[in-house]
Motif scaffolding. Structure first.
Motif, mmCIF file in Angstrom:
data_model
loop_
_atom_site.group_PDB
_atom_site.id
_atom_site.type_symbol
_atom_site.label_atom_id
_atom_site.label_comp_id
_atom_site.label_asym_id
_atom_site.label_seq_id
_atom_site.Cartn_x
_atom_site.Cartn_y
_atom_site.Cartn_z
ATOM 1 N N HIS A 107 0.855 -1.195 0.000
ATOM 2 C CA HIS A 107 0.000 0.000 0.000
ATOM 3 C C HIS A 107 0.888 1.242 0.000
ATOM 4 O O HIS A 107 1.812 1.354 0.811
ATOM 5 C CB HIS A 107 -0.931 0.036 1.211
ATOM 6 N N ILE A 108 0.596 2.155 -0.919
ATOM 7 C CA ILE A 108 1.350 3.403 -1.028
ATOM 8 C C ILE A 108 0.421 4.545 -0.641
ATOM 9 O O ILE A 108 -0.629 4.732 -1.269
ATOM 10 C CB ILE A 108 1.875 3.620 -2.468
ATOM 11 N N HIS A 109 0.793 5.271 0.391
ATOM 12 C CA HIS A 109 0.004 6.428 0.842
ATOM 13 C C HIS A 109 0.829 7.691 0.624
ATOM 14 O O HIS A 109 1.949 7.807 1.109
ATOM 15 C CB HIS A 109 -0.373 6.305 2.317
ATOM 16 N N PHE A 110 0.254 8.619 -0.116
ATOM 17 C CA PHE A 110 0.911 9.889 -0.402
ATOM 18 C C PHE A 110 0.336 10.985 0.480
ATOM 19 O O PHE A 110 -0.880 11.092 0.625
ATOM 20 C CB PHE A 110 0.692 10.308 -1.866
ATOM 21 N N LYS A 111 1.209 11.799 1.010
ATOM 22 C CA LYS A 111 0.807 13.043 1.658
ATOM 23 C C LYS A 111 1.380 14.142 0.776
ATOM 24 O O LYS A 111 2.600 14.324 0.708
ATOM 25 C CB LYS A 111 1.354 13.150 3.076
ATOM 26 N N VAL A 112 0.493 14.832 0.077
ATOM 27 C CA VAL A 112 0.904 15.874 -0.853
ATOM 28 C C VAL A 112 0.615 17.215 -0.194
ATOM 29 O O VAL A 112 -0.515 17.501 0.197
ATOM 30 C CB VAL A 112 0.171 15.751 -2.204
ATOM 31 N N ILE A 113 1.649 18.024 -0.056
ATOM 32 C CA ILE A 113 1.553 19.305 0.632
ATOM 33 C C ILE A 113 1.763 20.415 -0.380
ATOM 34 O O ILE A 113 2.688 20.352 -1.197
ATOM 35 C CB ILE A 113 2.610 19.383 1.763
ATOM 36 N N GLY A 114 0.888 21.399 -0.319
ATOM 37 C CA GLY A 114 1.013 22.495 -1.271
ATOM 38 C C GLY A 114 0.039 23.612 -0.978
ATOM 39 O O GLY A 114 -0.593 23.650 0.081
ATOM 40 N N ARG A 115 -0.066 24.511 -1.944
ATOM 41 C CA ARG A 115 -0.944 25.674 -1.800
ATOM 42 C C ARG A 115 -2.136 25.521 -2.736
ATOM 43 O O ARG A 115 -1.967 25.366 -3.940
ATOM 44 C CB ARG A 115 -0.176 26.947 -2.133
ATOM 45 N N ASP A 116 -3.336 25.551 -2.149
ATOM 46 C CA ASP A 116 -4.585 25.474 -2.917
ATOM 47 C C ASP A 116 -4.631 24.277 -3.866
ATOM 48 O O ASP A 116 -5.057 24.397 -5.017
ATOM 49 C CB ASP A 116 -4.809 26.777 -3.710
ATOM 50 N N LEU A 117 -4.202 23.123 -3.395
ATOM 51 C CA LEU A 117 -4.211 21.926 -4.237
ATOM 52 C C LEU A 117 -5.649 21.468 -4.478
ATOM 53 O O LEU A 117 -6.480 21.491 -3.577
ATOM 54 C CB LEU A 117 -3.422 20.797 -3.577
ATOM 55 N N LYS A 118 -5.919 21.036 -5.699
ATOM 56 C CA LYS A 118 -7.233 20.508 -6.045
ATOM 57 C C LYS A 118 -7.217 19.003 -5.827
ATOM 58 O O LYS A 118 -6.359 18.295 -6.377
ATOM 59 C CB LYS A 118 -7.572 20.826 -7.500
ATOM 60 N N GLU A 119 -8.182 18.525 -5.062
ATOM 61 C CA GLU A 119 -8.250 17.099 -4.773
ATOM 62 C C GLU A 119 -8.345 16.279 -6.057
ATOM 63 O O GLU A 119 -7.706 15.230 -6.186
ATOM 64 C CB GLU A 119 -9.430 16.788 -3.859
ATOM 65 N N SER A 120 -9.111 16.745 -7.021
ATOM 66 C CA SER A 120 -9.275 16.003 -8.277
ATOM 67 C C SER A 120 -7.947 15.892 -9.039
ATOM 68 O O SER A 120 -7.671 14.864 -9.661
ATOM 69 C CB SER A 120 -10.340 16.651 -9.161
ATOM 70 N N ALA A 121 -7.121 16.918 -8.979
ATOM 71 C CA ALA A 121 -5.829 16.896 -9.673
ATOM 72 C C ALA A 121 -4.877 15.901 -9.007
ATOM 73 O O ALA A 121 -4.186 15.141 -9.694
ATOM 74 C CB ALA A 121 -5.215 18.296 -9.700
ATOM 75 N N ILE A 122 -4.847 15.904 -7.687
ATOM 76 C CA ILE A 122 -3.955 14.981 -6.976
ATOM 77 C C ILE A 122 -4.454 13.547 -7.155
ATOM 78 O O ILE A 122 -3.656 12.627 -7.367
ATOM 79 C CB ILE A 122 -3.825 15.367 -5.493
ATOM 80 N N ALA A 123 -5.756 13.342 -7.125
ATOM 81 C CA ALA A 123 -6.318 12.005 -7.354
ATOM 82 C C ALA A 123 -5.918 11.498 -8.737
ATOM 83 O O ALA A 123 -5.549 10.327 -8.896
ATOM 84 C CB ALA A 123 -7.840 12.035 -7.212
ATOM 85 N N LYS A 124 -5.968 12.361 -9.728
ATOM 86 C CA LYS A 124 -5.591 11.980 -11.092
ATOM 87 C C LYS A 124 -4.100 11.653 -11.169
ATOM 88 O O LYS A 124 -3.696 10.698 -11.838
ATOM 89 C CB LYS A 124 -5.944 13.107 -12.072
ATOM 90 N N ALA A 125 -3.268 12.428 -10.480
ATOM 91 C CA ALA A 125 -1.822 12.171 -10.469
ATOM 92 C C ALA A 125 -1.524 10.808 -9.851
ATOM 93 O O ALA A 125 -0.716 10.036 -10.388
ATOM 94 C CB ALA A 125 -1.097 13.281 -9.712
ATOM 95 N N VAL A 126 -2.184 10.491 -8.753
ATOM 96 C CA VAL A 126 -1.980 9.193 -8.095
ATOM 97 C C VAL A 126 -2.472 8.071 -9.008
ATOM 98 O O VAL A 126 -1.796 7.047 -9.176
ATOM 99 C CB VAL A 126 -2.689 9.155 -6.723
ATOM 100 N N GLU A 127 -3.619 8.259 -9.631
ATOM 101 C CA GLU A 127 -4.177 7.249 -10.529
ATOM 102 C C GLU A 127 -3.266 6.992 -11.731
ATOM 103 O O GLU A 127 -3.011 5.840 -12.095
ATOM 104 C CB GLU A 127 -5.551 7.712 -11.021
#
Length: 138
Positions: A90-110
């Protein structure tokens, strides 16, 4: 791509890449001795963490996300008997940033999981690989 592994002593080896980068690996330290490096199986998980993290950051940045940090925690289960292969990763990412869009990070992980991360996709041929993420404001 080629790497070499040279025996130091006991269950300790030094591995070197074509580019001259080296890492010490040790299966188990001698009784009373300090372990000098990760095990080869831990090295596989380190590779998955690095490979998938590179993907997530690069894809998020291409989506114009302001990522300032990305941490991957990889948890794995192994078979009880030899060969003690990974059965679950299992890989769990904690992505830290400014005004990150959940949909964008979900797409990056996918995209990392399904298309780009050679390490996790390869290990997925033998183990069940899953992913999750969280977002934190910088």
């Amino acid at each position: 791509m080629q790497v070499t592994s040279k025996w130091l002593d006991g269950m300790c080896f030094v591995a070197t890449t074509e580019g001259g980068h080296s890492v010490v690996m040790e299966g188990a330290a001698a009784e009373g001795a300090v372990k000098r490096g990760p095990s080869p199986m831990e090295m596989l998980l380190l590779g998955v963490a690095g490979c998938s993290s590179i993907d997530v950051v690069m894809i998020a940045e291409k989506q114009r996300q302001d990522v300032v940090d990305c941490q991957a925690t990889v948890t794995a289960k192994r078979a009880d008997d030899a060969p003690r292969v990974f059965t679950e990763i299992h890989i769990h990412f904690k992505v830290i940033g400014r005004d990150l869009k959940e949909s964008a990070i979900a797409k990056a992980v996918e995209l990392s999981a399904e298309k780009y991360c050679s390490a996790s996709i390869m290990l997925g041929k033998a183990a069940k690989v899953s992913h999750s993420f969280e977002i934190a404001e910088a």
